[in-house]
Design a protein around this motif. Sequence first.
Motif, PDB file in Angstrom:
ATOM      1  N   LYS A 177       9.254   8.334  -5.108  1.00 21.51           N
ATOM      2  CA  LYS A 177       9.162   9.566  -5.898  1.00 21.51           C
ATOM      3  C   LYS A 177       7.746  10.122  -5.826  1.00 21.51           C
ATOM      4  O   LYS A 177       7.542  11.340  -5.666  1.00 21.51           O
ATOM      5  N   MET A 178       6.758   9.251  -5.908  1.00 19.33           N
ATOM      6  CA  MET A 178       5.366   9.672  -5.793  1.00 19.33           C
ATOM      7  C   MET A 178       5.053  10.167  -4.380  1.00 19.33           C
ATOM      8  O   MET A 178       4.352  11.170  -4.189  1.00 19.33           O
ATOM      9  N   VAL A 179       5.572   9.480  -3.388  1.00 17.95           N
ATOM     10  CA  VAL A 179       5.362   9.892  -1.993  1.00 17.95           C
ATOM     11  C   VAL A 179       5.896  11.304  -1.778  1.00 17.95           C
ATOM     12  O   VAL A 179       5.227  12.165  -1.190  1.00 17.95           O
ATOM     13  N   GLY A 180       7.114  11.554  -2.253  1.00 17.02           N
ATOM     14  CA  GLY A 180       7.704  12.878  -2.077  1.00 17.02           C
ATOM     15  C   GLY A 180       6.946  13.973  -2.798  1.00 17.02           C
ATOM     16  O   GLY A 180       6.777  15.081  -2.269  1.00 17.02           O
ATOM     17  N   ARG A 181       6.469  13.647  -3.980  1.00 15.18           N
ATOM     18  CA  ARG A 181       5.753  14.651  -4.784  1.00 15.18           C
ATOM     19  C   ARG A 181       4.433  15.071  -4.141  1.00 15.18           C
ATOM     20  O   ARG A 181       4.039  16.240  -4.209  1.00 15.18           O
ATOM     21  N   TYR A 182       3.741  14.134  -3.481  1.00 15.57           N
ATOM     22  CA  TYR A 182       2.389  14.426  -2.987  1.00 15.57           C
ATOM     23  C   TYR A 182       2.278  14.418  -1.462  1.00 15.57           C
ATOM     24  O   TYR A 182       1.180  14.380  -0.920  1.00 15.57           O
ATOM     25  N   LYS A 183       3.414  14.527  -0.805  1.00 17.35           N
ATOM     26  CA  LYS A 183       3.442  14.431   0.663  1.00 17.35           C
ATOM     27  C   LYS A 183       2.594  15.503   1.341  1.00 17.35           C
ATOM     28  O   LYS A 183       1.912  15.229   2.326  1.00 17.35           O
ATOM     29  N   ASP A 184       2.591  16.710   0.851  1.00 18.35           N
ATOM     30  CA  ASP A 184       1.872  17.817   1.502  1.00 18.35           C
ATOM     31  C   ASP A 184       0.675  18.280   0.679  1.00 18.35           C
ATOM     32  O   ASP A 184       0.357  19.461   0.620  1.00 18.35           O
ATOM     33  N   THR A 185       0.021  17.318   0.037  1.00 19.52           N
ATOM     34  CA  THR A 185      -1.165  17.622  -0.762  1.00 19.52           C
ATOM     35  C   THR A 185      -2.321  16.742  -0.299  1.00 19.52           C
ATOM     36  O   THR A 185      -2.155  15.887   0.574  1.00 19.52           O
ATOM     37  N   SER A 186      -3.476  16.920  -0.908  1.00 18.51           N
ATOM     38  CA  SER A 186      -4.633  16.071  -0.585  1.00 18.51           C
ATOM     39  C   SER A 186      -4.633  14.776  -1.390  1.00 18.51           C
ATOM     40  O   SER A 186      -5.495  13.908  -1.196  1.00 18.51           O
ATOM     41  N   PHE A 187      -3.677  14.621  -2.311  1.00 20.74           N
ATOM     42  CA  PHE A 187      -3.563  13.434  -3.151  1.00 20.74           C
ATOM     43  C   PHE A 187      -2.958  12.287  -2.338  1.00 20.74           C
ATOM     44  O   PHE A 187      -1.906  12.441  -1.713  1.00 20.74           O
ATOM     45  N   SER A 188      -3.619  11.127  -2.336  1.00 21.49           N
ATOM     46  CA  SER A 188      -3.194   9.990  -1.511  1.00 21.49           C
ATOM     47  C   SER A 188      -2.321   9.022  -2.304  1.00 21.49           C
ATOM     48  O   SER A 188      -2.625   8.696  -3.458  1.00 21.49           O
ATOM     49  N   VAL A 189      -1.264   8.543  -1.661  1.00 17.41           N
ATOM     50  CA  VAL A 189      -0.377   7.558  -2.266  1.00 17.41           C
ATOM     51  C   VAL A 189      -0.395   6.310  -1.396  1.00 17.41           C
ATOM     52  O   VAL A 189       0.035   6.331  -0.234  1.00 17.41           O
ATOM     53  N   LEU A 190      -0.927   5.224  -1.953  1.00 20.21           N
ATOM     54  CA  LEU A 190      -1.094   3.969  -1.223  1.00 20.21           C
ATOM     55  C   LEU A 190      -0.243   2.877  -1.860  1.00 20.21           C
ATOM     56  O   LEU A 190      -0.138   2.791  -3.085  1.00 20.21           O
ATOM     57  N   SER A 191       0.334   2.022  -1.029  1.00 21.31           N
ATOM     58  CA  SER A 191       1.141   0.913  -1.520  1.00 21.31           C
ATOM     59  C   SER A 191       0.285  -0.341  -1.651  1.00 21.31           C
ATOM     60  O   SER A 191      -0.436  -0.714  -0.721  1.00 21.31           O
ATOM     61  N   GLY A 192       0.416  -0.992  -2.807  1.00 23.06           N
ATOM     62  CA  GLY A 192      -0.199  -2.301  -2.997  1.00 23.06           C
ATOM     63  C   GLY A 192       0.795  -3.427  -2.840  1.00 23.06           C
ATOM     64  O   GLY A 192       0.475  -4.587  -3.079  1.00 23.06           O
ATOM     65  N   ALA A 193       2.029  -3.088  -2.452  1.00 22.33           N
ATOM     66  CA  ALA A 193       3.094  -4.073  -2.243  1.00 22.33           C
ATOM     67  C   ALA A 193       3.336  -4.184  -0.743  1.00 22.33           C
ATOM     68  O   ALA A 193       4.152  -3.446  -0.170  1.00 22.33           O
ATOM     69  N   THR A 194       2.632  -5.079  -0.086  1.00 16.84           N
ATOM     70  CA  THR A 194       2.633  -5.147   1.374  1.00 16.84           C
ATOM     71  C   THR A 194       4.022  -5.304   1.984  1.00 16.84           C
ATOM     72  O   THR A 194       4.304  -4.684   3.015  1.00 16.84           O
ATOM     73  N   PRO A 195       4.942  -6.106   1.406  1.00 18.63           N
ATOM     74  CA  PRO A 195       6.274  -6.219   2.026  1.00 18.63           C
ATOM     75  C   PRO A 195       7.028  -4.895   2.112  1.00 18.63           C
ATOM     76  O   PRO A 195       7.934  -4.752   2.928  1.00 18.63           O
ATOM     77  N   GLN A 196       6.692  -3.934   1.267  1.00 17.45           N
ATOM     78  CA  GLN A 196       7.359  -2.630   1.281  1.00 17.45           C
ATOM     79  C   GLN A 196       6.538  -1.560   1.995  1.00 17.45           C
ATOM     80  O   GLN A 196       6.992  -0.421   2.139  1.00 17.45           O
ATOM     81  N   ALA A 197       5.353  -1.921   2.447  1.00 18.51           N
ATOM     82  CA  ALA A 197       4.365  -0.908   2.825  1.00 18.51           C
ATOM     83  C   ALA A 197       4.732  -0.130   4.087  1.00 18.51           C
ATOM     84  O   ALA A 197       4.599   1.099   4.117  1.00 18.51           O
ATOM     85  N   LEU A 198       5.170  -0.803   5.143  1.00 18.48           N
ATOM     86  CA  LEU A 198       5.434  -0.080   6.386  1.00 18.48           C
ATOM     87  C   LEU A 198       6.616   0.864   6.243  1.00 18.48           C
ATOM     88  O   LEU A 198       6.576   1.987   6.754  1.00 18.48           O
ATOM     89  N   SER A 199       7.652   0.456   5.532  1.00 22.22           N
ATOM     90  CA  SER A 199       8.761   1.384   5.308  1.00 22.22           C
ATOM     91  C   SER A 199       8.282   2.557   4.469  1.00 22.22           C
ATOM     92  O   SER A 199       8.717   3.698   4.654  1.00 22.22           O
ATOM     93  N   GLY A 200       7.354   2.290   3.543  1.00 25.06           N
ATOM     94  CA  GLY A 200       6.786   3.375   2.748  1.00 25.06           C
ATOM     95  C   GLY A 200       6.025   4.372   3.598  1.00 25.06           C
ATOM     96  O   GLY A 200       6.128   5.587   3.390  1.00 25.06           O
ATOM     97  N   VAL A 201       5.265   3.884   4.569  1.00 27.52           N
ATOM     98  CA  VAL A 201       4.528   4.783   5.473  1.00 27.52           C
ATOM     99  C   VAL A 201       5.513   5.588   6.319  1.00 27.52           C
ATOM    100  O   VAL A 201       5.311   6.788   6.549  1.00 27.52           O
ATOM    101  N   LEU A 202       6.578   4.959   6.779  1.00 31.35           N
ATOM    102  CA  LEU A 202       7.608   5.700   7.512  1.00 31.35           C
ATOM    103  C   LEU A 202       8.174   6.845   6.669  1.00 31.35           C
ATOM    104  O   LEU A 202       8.493   7.913   7.188  1.00 31.35           O
ATOM    105  N   MET A 203       8.242   6.623   5.365  1.00 32.47           N
ATOM    106  CA  MET A 203       8.784   7.627   4.457  1.00 32.47           C
ATOM    107  C   MET A 203       7.739   8.649   4.013  1.00 32.47           C
ATOM    108  O   MET A 203       8.058   9.579   3.283  1.00 32.47           O
TER     109      MET A 203
END
Length: 307
Positions: A177-203
């Motif tokens: 939800k956070m990724v979608g909200r800030y996808k085209d902004t200067s606000f960065s969304v970083l994952s601290g949950a490494t097992p989910q991280a690469l799929s998160g970057v794909l998204m």
Amino acid sequence: MKKNYHGIIPPIVSPVDKDENIDEQGFRALIEYCIKGGLHGFLVAGTNGETMQLTQKERNNAIRICLDQVNGRVPVIAGVMDTSTRRVIENIKALEDMGGTCAAVTPIFYDRHTSQDETIRHFEQILKETSVELFVYNIPPFTGIKLTPDTVMKIADMDERVVGYKDSAAAYTDFLKMVGRYKDTSFSVLSGATPQALSGVLMGADGFVPALGPAFPEMFVSAYEAAKSKDVELTIQYDELIRESGKILGMSKNATAAAKYAISLRGHIDKRVMMPQDVILPEEEPRIKAKLEEVDAMYEELKKSVK
């Protein structure tokens, strides 16, 4: 839109001497090793940096050394988390005096949390009294409260100096939800949950904060680049590799000790963790070393297959 905070930004460990003061020489060498390995920034004095075990003096010392060694080459986010708004503001004032420009702020902890609103007030007051950029850091196991996406969005909307969000809540739907909200902004969304991280970057996530980044800098950067380029098949292979490396953290009772020992095998720092934490046991060391070498070999094979 350009994101100032992206890619692999590890929660760098804090190497210490026998008196539990920062080992400056080792720390500088480790930072340099990470930069040469292509890492995109640092979170200094975070959870993996044993920030609450360090004295305030040594926490500031770790931040000072990191800022000085990096010298503007990559972004540095400094952990200023504490038990009250006043304490956090004092920590940020010290960061400002050192020339730091970005702080990671959690909800306060060791507290009977009563509402999400208290964290909103926390950020409001910090923004009034400080001038640095802020990262909202959601890490419920250590703060006792899980920030909702709505709360984080309210904080993000307060001021353009709120520049990013680090999610260690591992609630994947909320994260997306956070990724979608800030996808085209200067606000960065970083994952601290490494097992989910690469799929998160794909998204569409902007990067992640892996504890073992300093042990495998080139590998994590390559994994991020695969996901960022939307190469799904290659990302799946890197995901398997990263999950294999993550087994290191479970090879000791204390994940911080396991990470620190694995990183120490690269030759720059000591494995020492701070009292009263559990340490690496002698019988655990060869297992971690073998896993590190196994992951190194797997990475080399993957690189060959890509070529």
